[in-house]
Write a protein that holds these residues in place. Structure first.
Motif, PDB file in Angstrom:
ATOM      1  N   LEU A   1     -46.539 -17.311 100.569  1.00  0.00           N
ATOM      2  CA  LEU A   1     -46.700 -16.715 101.898  1.00  0.00           C
ATOM      3  C   LEU A   1     -46.293 -17.748 102.955  1.00  0.00           C
ATOM      4  CD1 LEU A   1     -47.981 -14.134 103.107  1.00  0.00           C
ATOM      5  CD2 LEU A   1     -50.157 -15.323 103.108  1.00  0.00           C
TER       6      LEU A   1
ATOM      7  N   GLY B   1     -61.122 -21.784 107.434  1.00  0.00           N
ATOM      8  CA  GLY B   1     -60.057 -21.250 106.572  1.00  0.00           C
ATOM      9  C   GLY B   1     -60.062 -21.862 105.187  1.00  0.00           C
ATOM     10  N   PRO B   2     -59.993 -21.012 104.146  1.00  0.00           N
ATOM     11  CA  PRO B   2     -60.028 -21.506 102.760  1.00  0.00           C
ATOM     12  C   PRO B   2     -58.756 -22.271 102.385  1.00  0.00           C
ATOM     13  CG  PRO B   2     -59.606 -19.142 102.803  1.00  0.00           C
ATOM     14  CD  PRO B   2     -59.889 -19.539 104.228  1.00  0.00           C
TER      15      PRO B   2
ATOM     16  N   GLY C   1     -47.370 -20.118  95.530  1.00  0.00           N
ATOM     17  CA  GLY C   1     -48.442 -21.112  95.615  1.00  0.00           C
ATOM     18  C   GLY C   1     -49.742 -20.464  96.068  1.00  0.00           C
ATOM     19  N   PHE C   2     -50.853 -20.849  95.392  1.00  0.00           N
ATOM     20  CA  PHE C   2     -52.124 -20.186  95.682  1.00  0.00           C
ATOM     21  C   PHE C   2     -53.288 -21.118  95.994  1.00  0.00           C
ATOM     22  CE2 PHE C   2     -49.972 -16.836  93.167  1.00  0.00           C
ATOM     23  CZ  PHE C   2     -50.045 -15.828  94.113  1.00  0.00           C
ATOM     24  N   ASP C   3     -53.104 -22.432  95.795  1.00  0.00           N
ATOM     25  CA  ASP C   3     -54.242 -23.334  96.017  1.00  0.00           C
ATOM     26  C   ASP C   3     -53.704 -24.750  96.206  1.00  0.00           C
ATOM     27  OD1 ASP C   3     -56.845 -24.283  96.217  1.00  0.00           O
ATOM     28  OD2 ASP C   3     -57.344 -24.025  94.089  1.00  0.00           O
TER      29      ASP C   3
ATOM     30  N   MET D   1     -56.209 -18.960  97.751  1.00  0.00           N
ATOM     31  CA  MET D   1     -56.638 -17.571  97.600  1.00  0.00           C
ATOM     32  C   MET D   1     -57.922 -17.554  96.760  1.00  0.00           C
ATOM     33  SD  MET D   1     -54.219 -14.397  96.551  1.00  0.00           S
ATOM     34  CE  MET D   1     -54.507 -14.513  94.796  1.00  0.00           C
TER      35      MET D   1
ATOM     36  N   ASP E   1     -51.997 -17.727 113.192  1.00  0.00           N
ATOM     37  CA  ASP E   1     -53.391 -17.370 113.507  1.00  0.00           C
ATOM     38  C   ASP E   1     -54.186 -18.577 113.988  1.00  0.00           C
ATOM     39  OD1 ASP E   1     -53.056 -14.791 112.737  1.00  0.00           O
ATOM     40  OD2 ASP E   1     -53.989 -15.006 110.763  1.00  0.00           O
ATOM     41  N   LYS E   2     -53.801 -19.763 113.521  1.00  0.00           N
ATOM     42  CA  LYS E   2     -54.632 -20.941 113.742  1.00  0.00           C
ATOM     43  C   LYS E   2     -54.040 -21.942 114.718  1.00  0.00           C
ATOM     44  CE  LYS E   2     -57.589 -19.465 110.727  1.00  0.00           C
ATOM     45  NZ  LYS E   2     -57.914 -19.755 109.344  1.00  0.00           N
TER      46      LYS E   2
ATOM     47  N   GLY F   1     -54.474 -24.018 102.304  1.00  0.00           N
ATOM     48  CA  GLY F   1     -54.215 -22.576 102.372  1.00  0.00           C
ATOM     49  C   GLY F   1     -52.719 -22.283 102.401  1.00  0.00           C
ATOM     50  N   ALA F   2     -52.406 -20.997 102.505  1.00  0.00           N
ATOM     51  CA  ALA F   2     -50.991 -20.598 102.533  1.00  0.00           C
ATOM     52  C   ALA F   2     -50.276 -21.218 103.727  1.00  0.00           C
ATOM     53  CB  ALA F   2     -50.896 -19.075 102.590  1.00  0.00           C
TER      54      ALA F   2
ATOM     55  N   ASP G   1     -63.644 -16.460 106.583  1.00  0.00           N
ATOM     56  CA  ASP G   1     -63.527 -16.627 105.149  1.00  0.00           C
ATOM     57  C   ASP G   1     -64.047 -17.961 104.627  1.00  0.00           C
ATOM     58  OD1 ASP G   1     -62.680 -14.260 104.075  1.00  0.00           O
ATOM     59  OD2 ASP G   1     -60.597 -14.584 104.654  1.00  0.00           O
TER      60      ASP G   1
ATOM     61  N   GLU H   1     -60.523 -15.843  96.548  1.00  0.00           N
ATOM     62  CA  GLU H   1     -61.135 -14.623  96.014  1.00  0.00           C
ATOM     63  C   GLU H   1     -60.861 -14.503  94.509  1.00  0.00           C
ATOM     64  OE1 GLU H   1     -59.112 -14.772  98.638  1.00  0.00           O
ATOM     65  OE2 GLU H   1     -59.908 -13.632 100.329  1.00  0.00           O
TER      66      GLU H   1
ATOM     67  N   ALA I   1     -54.494 -18.072 105.902  1.00  0.00           N
ATOM     68  CA  ALA I   1     -53.206 -17.452 105.593  1.00  0.00           C
ATOM     69  C   ALA I   1     -52.059 -17.930 106.479  1.00  0.00           C
ATOM     70  CB  ALA I   1     -53.363 -15.938 105.668  1.00  0.00           C
TER      71      ALA I   1
ATOM     72  N   GLY J   1     -57.445 -24.123 106.983  1.00  0.00           N
ATOM     73  CA  GLY J   1     -56.713 -23.415 105.939  1.00  0.00           C
ATOM     74  C   GLY J   1     -56.562 -21.972 106.335  1.00  0.00           C
TER      75      GLY J   1
ATOM     76  N   TYR K   1     -47.728 -23.951 103.386  1.00  0.00           N
ATOM     77  CA  TYR K   1     -46.352 -23.724 102.921  1.00  0.00           C
ATOM     78  C   TYR K   1     -45.371 -23.579 104.093  1.00  0.00           C
ATOM     79  CZ  TYR K   1     -49.029 -23.000  98.719  1.00  0.00           C
ATOM     80  OH  TYR K   1     -49.913 -23.179  97.697  1.00  0.00           O
TER      81      TYR K   1
HETATM   82  P1  AMP Z   1     -57.747 -16.655 107.293  1.00  0.00           P
HETATM   83  O1  AMP Z   1     -58.398 -15.347 107.636  1.00  0.00           O
HETATM   84  O2  AMP Z   1     -56.518 -16.939 108.060  1.00  0.00           O
HETATM   85  O3  AMP Z   1     -58.722 -17.810 107.270  1.00  0.00           O
HETATM   86  O4  AMP Z   1     -57.202 -16.469 105.828  1.00  0.00           O
HETATM   87  C1  AMP Z   1     -58.034 -16.235 104.737  1.00  0.00           C
HETATM   88  C2  AMP Z   1     -57.233 -15.577 103.669  1.00  0.00           C
HETATM   89  O5  AMP Z   1     -56.130 -16.395 103.333  1.00  0.00           O
HETATM   90  C3  AMP Z   1     -58.030 -15.376 102.396  1.00  0.00           C
HETATM   91  O6  AMP Z   1     -58.114 -14.008 102.107  1.00  0.00           O
HETATM   92  C4  AMP Z   1     -57.211 -16.121 101.349  1.00  0.00           C
HETATM   93  O7  AMP Z   1     -57.113 -15.408 100.140  1.00  0.00           O
HETATM   94  C5  AMP Z   1     -55.838 -16.212 101.975  1.00  0.00           C
HETATM   95  N1  AMP Z   1     -55.086 -17.330 101.435  1.00  0.00           N
HETATM   96  C6  AMP Z   1     -55.366 -18.632 101.524  1.00  0.00           C
HETATM   97  N2  AMP Z   1     -54.467 -19.358 100.856  1.00  0.00           N
HETATM   98  C7  AMP Z   1     -53.572 -18.491 100.323  1.00  0.00           C
HETATM   99  C8  AMP Z   1     -52.410 -18.631  99.512  1.00  0.00           C
HETATM  100  N3  AMP Z   1     -51.979 -19.833  99.132  1.00  0.00           N
HETATM  101  N4  AMP Z   1     -51.734 -17.522  99.191  1.00  0.00           N
HETATM  102  C9  AMP Z   1     -52.163 -16.315  99.590  1.00  0.00           C
HETATM  103  N5  AMP Z   1     -53.252 -16.114 100.327  1.00  0.00           N
HETATM  104  C10 AMP Z   1     -53.957 -17.194 100.681  1.00  0.00           C
END
Ligand code: AMP
Length: 417
Positions: A246, A337-338, A312-314, A341, A209-210, A228-229, A375, A343, A205, A203, A232
């Motif tokens: 994003l 990766g989450p 979209g956030f989750d 979002m 990056d991944k 994660g973002a 994260d 946080e 951003a 997951g 999308y």
């Molecule tokens: P990474 O460092 O690439 O693992 O990304 C971690 C960051 O991605 C965290 O700060 C999350 O808040 C952010 N993130 C994950 N999913 C989303 C989302 N759907 N929209 C915005 N930010 C996101």
């Protein structure tokens, strides 16, 4: 290739230069710098206890913050020496110099089993420049080089790389500390020979990056779960609408290529089928960069196209359920990766549910769970589950580069077994 470790050496009376990651969060309270989180110090205690038991004279080198090559009192490691002493239950000496006569005298005063912490290596610009003369001055302080700072191992700096070479040139061994050894075991050996099925959860951003991690793990994984973002950009690549989410428009090809590789390799590649979206409400305020600040209101589950004015956030509940079912059957799990979002608690549900599923698979069916740094480790710790997974990496950028298969200078600097 396995690296030589502190466990392999006879160290009585030997001066060991141990590079540690003491880049701890600090804040000023009533004119004193106070440490907010001691996790990084705690992680080094097993190595320090072992070195003491072996009768080594330990010289610790570490960086704190970004002093840019200048002495900066708020970034002194003095409070860390005091805290480390407290945590070990015996004094830890501190010298307000990194290299030079005073540091050499402090090292010479050490008795077997004692510990000295040197001042912040980054007070010298030569550290980040990996200057050979500075590395040689560090090397004068020791007979043996050891590294426990996995989080700094992706940097070729004097204390992570040059000093090791200089100590090797003096005839001294260069070895991994116990923490470094665990990082290499779990992110390296365990993932090279995973118990199957091997489930990779990715997951965060950005796809960009991944992508290198995705590409490499597609050679090994049985199933990849995307959240994660990043998800999308995959949605966009399939012609879906992503609203204000994003996305990386110029990486839709990257996303499709990853899916094509998965299909070719017979790797199951799962994308979210539902998502949690919110409306954007303009607060009329501007952030530090002069951009409008939005509030995210009316969070709700969405299936299919995301409306134009929503973000979209989750991952949604259906996706969470499907992912949890895959995780429950895993032999090995790697998570980086989450899922959203996290946080913001309103968008942490998917990430927390995945964390719970990973813990359940670990505790109930003996899966090996490896949280690949950054994260996702923060998210697992925030959910109070950090000690219920098999291994949570202490590296951020270093973990990602290691998982990409990039040789890390701080690891290359160590002797092979
Ligand atoms: P990474 O460092 O690439 O693992 O990304 C971690 C960051 O991605 C965290 O700060 C999350 O808040 C952010 N993130 C994950 N999913 C989303 C989302 N759907 N929209 C915005 N930010 C996101």
């Amino acid at each position: 290739m396995a690296k030589l470790s502190v466990r392999d050496l006879e160290l009585t009376g030997k001066r060991v230069l141990l590079r540690v990651d003491y880049n701890v969060p600090m804040e000023e309270k009533n004119g004193v710098m106070v440490i907010n989180d001691t996790t990084r110090i705690k992680e080094t205690l097993p190595t320090l206890e072992l070195l003491r038991a072996k009768g080594a004279r330990v010289v610790l080198a570490a960086h704190l913050g970004r002093p840019d090559g200048k002495r900066e009192s708020s970034m002194s490691l003095a409070p860390v020496a005091a805290k480390l002493g407290e945590m070990l239950g015996r004094p830890v000496a501190f010298v307000d110099e990194t290299v030079g006569d005073k540091a050499e005298a402090a090292v010479a005063a050490l008795k077997d089993g004692e510990i000295l912490l040197l001042e912040n290596v980054r007070f010298h610009a030569e550290e980040e420049a990996n200057d050979p003369a500075f590395a040689a001055r560090l090397a004068r302080l020791a007979d043996v080089y050891a590294n426990d700072a996995f989080g700094a191992a992706h940097r070729a700096h004097a204390s992570t790389s040059g000093a090791a070479q200089a100590i090797r040139a003096q005839g001294g061994p260069c070895v991994a500390g116990l923490l470094m050894e665990r990082e290499l075991k779990f992110l390296g050996d365990e993932l090279d020979h995973p118990a199957r099925p091997f489930v990779v959860i990715l997951g965060g951003a950005k796809v960009s990056d991944k992508i290198k991690v995705i590409d490499r793990l597609l050679d090994k994984a049985d199933t990849v779960l995307i959240g994660g973002a990043m998800a999308y950009t995959f949605k966009l690549a399939h012609g879906g609408k992503t609203g204000k989410s994003l996305v990386e428009k110029d990486h839709t090809g990257t996303a499709l290529a990853a899916e094509a590789k998965a299909a070719k390799k017979g790797v199951k590649f799962l994308l979210p089928t539902d998502t949690v979206i919110a409306d954007l409400k303009d607060t009329g305020k501007l952030n530090k960069k002069g951009r409008p600040v939005f509030e995210f209101v009316n969070p709700r589950v969405n299936v299919g196209d995301i409306p134009d004015d929503c973000e979209g956030f989750d991952i949604g509940p259906e996706t969470t359920k499907a992912y949890a079912a895959v995780i429950a059957g895993a032999g090995t799990i790697l998570w980086n990766g989450p899922m959203g979002m996290f946080e913001d608690p309103r968008f942490a549900t998917g990430t927390n549910a995945v964390a719970q599923a990973v813990v359940a698979a670990t505790q109930d069916s003996g899966a090996k769970s490896i949280i690949g740094g950054g994260d996702s480790v923060k998210a697992v710790n925030k959910a109070g589950l950090g000690d219920k997974v098999t291994f949570a990496s202490t590296g951020g950028g270093a973990s990602l580069e290691f998982l990409e298969g990039i040789p890390l200078p701080g690891v290359l600097a160590l002797d092979d077994k």
